[in-house]
Design a protein around this motif. Sequence first.
Motif, PDB file in Angstrom:
ATOM      1  N   ALA A 140       0.955  -1.281   0.090  1.00  0.00           N
ATOM      2  CA  ALA A 140       0.029  -0.058   0.110  1.00  0.00           C
ATOM      3  C   ALA A 140       0.835   1.361   0.062  1.00  0.00           C
ATOM      4  N   SER A 141       2.454   0.979   0.176  1.00  0.00           N
ATOM      5  CA  SER A 141       3.012   2.315   0.122  1.00  0.00           C
ATOM      6  C   SER A 141       2.969   3.156  -1.286  1.00  0.00           C
ATOM      7  N   GLY A 142       2.872   2.571  -2.062  1.00  0.00           N
ATOM      8  CA  GLY A 142       2.736   3.300  -3.563  1.00  0.00           C
ATOM      9  C   GLY A 142       1.473   4.626  -3.448  1.00  0.00           C
ATOM     10  N   PRO A 143       0.349   4.003  -3.193  1.00  0.00           N
ATOM     11  CA  PRO A 143      -0.747   5.053  -3.193  1.00  0.00           C
ATOM     12  C   PRO A 143      -0.574   5.919  -1.880  1.00  0.00           C
ATOM     13  N   ILE A 144      -0.105   5.365  -0.946  1.00  0.00           N
ATOM     14  CA  ILE A 144       0.071   6.163   0.163  1.00  0.00           C
ATOM     15  C   ILE A 144       0.956   7.169   0.066  1.00  0.00           C
ATOM     16  N   GLY A 145       2.240   6.867  -0.691  1.00  0.00           N
ATOM     17  CA  GLY A 145       3.288   7.667  -0.701  1.00  0.00           C
ATOM     18  C   GLY A 145       2.949   8.889  -1.734  1.00  0.00           C
ATOM     19  N   THR A 146       1.877   8.963  -2.535  1.00  0.00           N
ATOM     20  CA  THR A 146       1.486   9.958  -3.315  1.00  0.00           C
ATOM     21  C   THR A 146       0.441  11.010  -2.379  1.00  0.00           C
ATOM     22  N   LEU A 147       0.293  10.617  -1.066  1.00  0.00           N
ATOM     23  CA  LEU A 147      -0.389  11.740  -0.281  1.00  0.00           C
ATOM     24  C   LEU A 147       0.581  12.575   0.308  1.00  0.00           C
ATOM     25  N   PRO A 148       0.044  13.686   0.812  1.00  0.00           N
ATOM     26  CA  PRO A 148       0.751  14.640   1.655  1.00  0.00           C
ATOM     27  C   PRO A 148       1.470  14.147   2.758  1.00  0.00           C
ATOM     28  N   ALA A 149       2.746  14.532   3.149  1.00  0.00           N
ATOM     29  CA  ALA A 149       3.432  13.857   4.446  1.00  0.00           C
ATOM     30  C   ALA A 149       2.605  13.926   5.624  1.00  0.00           C
ATOM     31  N   LEU A 150       1.739  15.113   5.697  1.00  0.00           N
ATOM     32  CA  LEU A 150       1.001  15.241   7.227  1.00  0.00           C
ATOM     33  C   LEU A 150      -0.101  14.198   7.134  1.00  0.00           C
ATOM     34  N   VAL A 151      -0.703  13.528   5.696  1.00  0.00           N
ATOM     35  CA  VAL A 151      -1.643  12.456   5.883  1.00  0.00           C
ATOM     36  C   VAL A 151      -1.135  11.033   6.042  1.00  0.00           C
ATOM     37  N   GLN A 152       0.323  11.134   5.446  1.00  0.00           N
ATOM     38  CA  GLN A 152       0.980   9.673   5.432  1.00  0.00           C
ATOM     39  C   GLN A 152       1.528   9.461   7.063  1.00  0.00           C
ATOM     40  N   ALA A 153       1.837  10.577   7.734  1.00  0.00           N
ATOM     41  CA  ALA A 153       2.167  10.064   9.099  1.00  0.00           C
ATOM     42  C   ALA A 153       1.080   9.261   9.791  1.00  0.00           C
ATOM     43  N   PRO A 154      -0.047   9.876   9.704  1.00  0.00           N
ATOM     44  CA  PRO A 154      -1.051   8.998  10.929  1.00  0.00           C
ATOM     45  C   PRO A 154      -1.332   7.775  10.264  1.00  0.00           C
ATOM     46  N   ILE A 155      -1.263   7.595   8.735  1.00  0.00           N
ATOM     47  CA  ILE A 155      -1.383   6.407   8.136  1.00  0.00           C
ATOM     48  C   ILE A 155      -0.347   5.370   8.864  1.00  0.00           C
ATOM     49  N   TYR A 156       0.698   5.655   8.618  1.00  0.00           N
ATOM     50  CA  TYR A 156       1.668   4.614   8.865  1.00  0.00           C
ATOM     51  C   TYR A 156       1.935   4.561  10.503  1.00  0.00           C
ATOM     52  N   LEU A 157       1.507   5.515  11.238  1.00  0.00           N
ATOM     53  CA  LEU A 157       1.400   5.269  12.766  1.00  0.00           C
ATOM     54  C   LEU A 157       0.422   4.214  13.069  1.00  0.00           C
ATOM     55  N   ALA A 158      -0.697   4.574  12.370  1.00  0.00           N
ATOM     56  CA  ALA A 158      -1.877   3.700  12.788  1.00  0.00           C
ATOM     57  C   ALA A 158      -1.321   2.070  12.320  1.00  0.00           C
ATOM     58  N   ALA A 159      -0.670   2.100  11.178  1.00  0.00           N
ATOM     59  CA  ALA A 159      -0.277   0.765  10.674  1.00  0.00           C
ATOM     60  C   ALA A 159       0.792   0.111  11.659  1.00  0.00           C
ATOM     61  N   GLY A 160       1.494   0.954  12.248  1.00  0.00           N
ATOM     62  CA  GLY A 160       2.618   0.453  13.165  1.00  0.00           C
ATOM     63  C   GLY A 160       2.075  -0.106  14.187  1.00  0.00           C
ATOM     64  N   ILE A 161       0.895   0.494  14.873  1.00  0.00           N
ATOM     65  CA  ILE A 161       0.040   0.073  15.961  1.00  0.00           C
ATOM     66  C   ILE A 161      -0.724  -1.189  15.702  1.00  0.00           C
ATOM     67  N   VAL A 162      -1.453  -1.130  14.644  1.00  0.00           N
ATOM     68  CA  VAL A 162      -2.420  -1.963  14.376  1.00  0.00           C
ATOM     69  C   VAL A 162      -2.345  -3.641  14.606  1.00  0.00           C
ATOM     70  N   TRP A 163      -0.983  -3.868  13.933  1.00  0.00           N
ATOM     71  CA  TRP A 163      -0.667  -5.312  14.198  1.00  0.00           C
ATOM     72  C   TRP A 163      -0.535  -5.903  15.495  1.00  0.00           C
ATOM     73  N   ILE A 164      -0.307  -4.847  16.546  1.00  0.00           N
ATOM     74  CA  ILE A 164      -0.174  -5.511  17.862  1.00  0.00           C
ATOM     75  C   ILE A 164      -1.409  -5.900  18.548  1.00  0.00           C
ATOM     76  N   LEU A 165      -2.726  -5.430  17.958  1.00  0.00           N
ATOM     77  CA  LEU A 165      -3.933  -5.685  18.652  1.00  0.00           C
ATOM     78  C   LEU A 165      -4.162  -7.490  18.707  1.00  0.00           C
ATOM     79  N   PRO A 166      -3.684  -8.114  17.555  1.00  0.00           N
ATOM     80  CA  PRO A 166      -4.052  -9.586  17.728  1.00  0.00           C
ATOM     81  C   PRO A 166      -3.318 -10.133  18.767  1.00  0.00           C
TER      82      PRO A 166
END
Length: 69
Positions: free
Chosen positions: A28-54
């Motif tokens: 998903a980094s291709g489409p996410i990489g086209t977004l502004p940096a201030l939008v990318q940061a929360p997406i990658y922050l959430a992606a870095g935390i979500v895997w911990i839930l299970p």
Amino acid sequence: MKPSWRKPFGVFLILAIIAVWSVIVASASGPIGTLPALVQAPIYLAAGIVWILPLKPLLLWMETGKWRE
């Protein structure tokens, strides 16, 4: 005390979860990489935390053999 097979299998599952989640986020980094940096940061922050839930139920299962307390 007889060693349990749950712990080695649980470690394998944790590594598998990390590997699968890494592939998903990397694909998903291709489409996410086209977004502004201030939008990318929360997406990658959430992606870095979500895997911990299970992990909480998985770690509980590794210790007790039950999925819920």
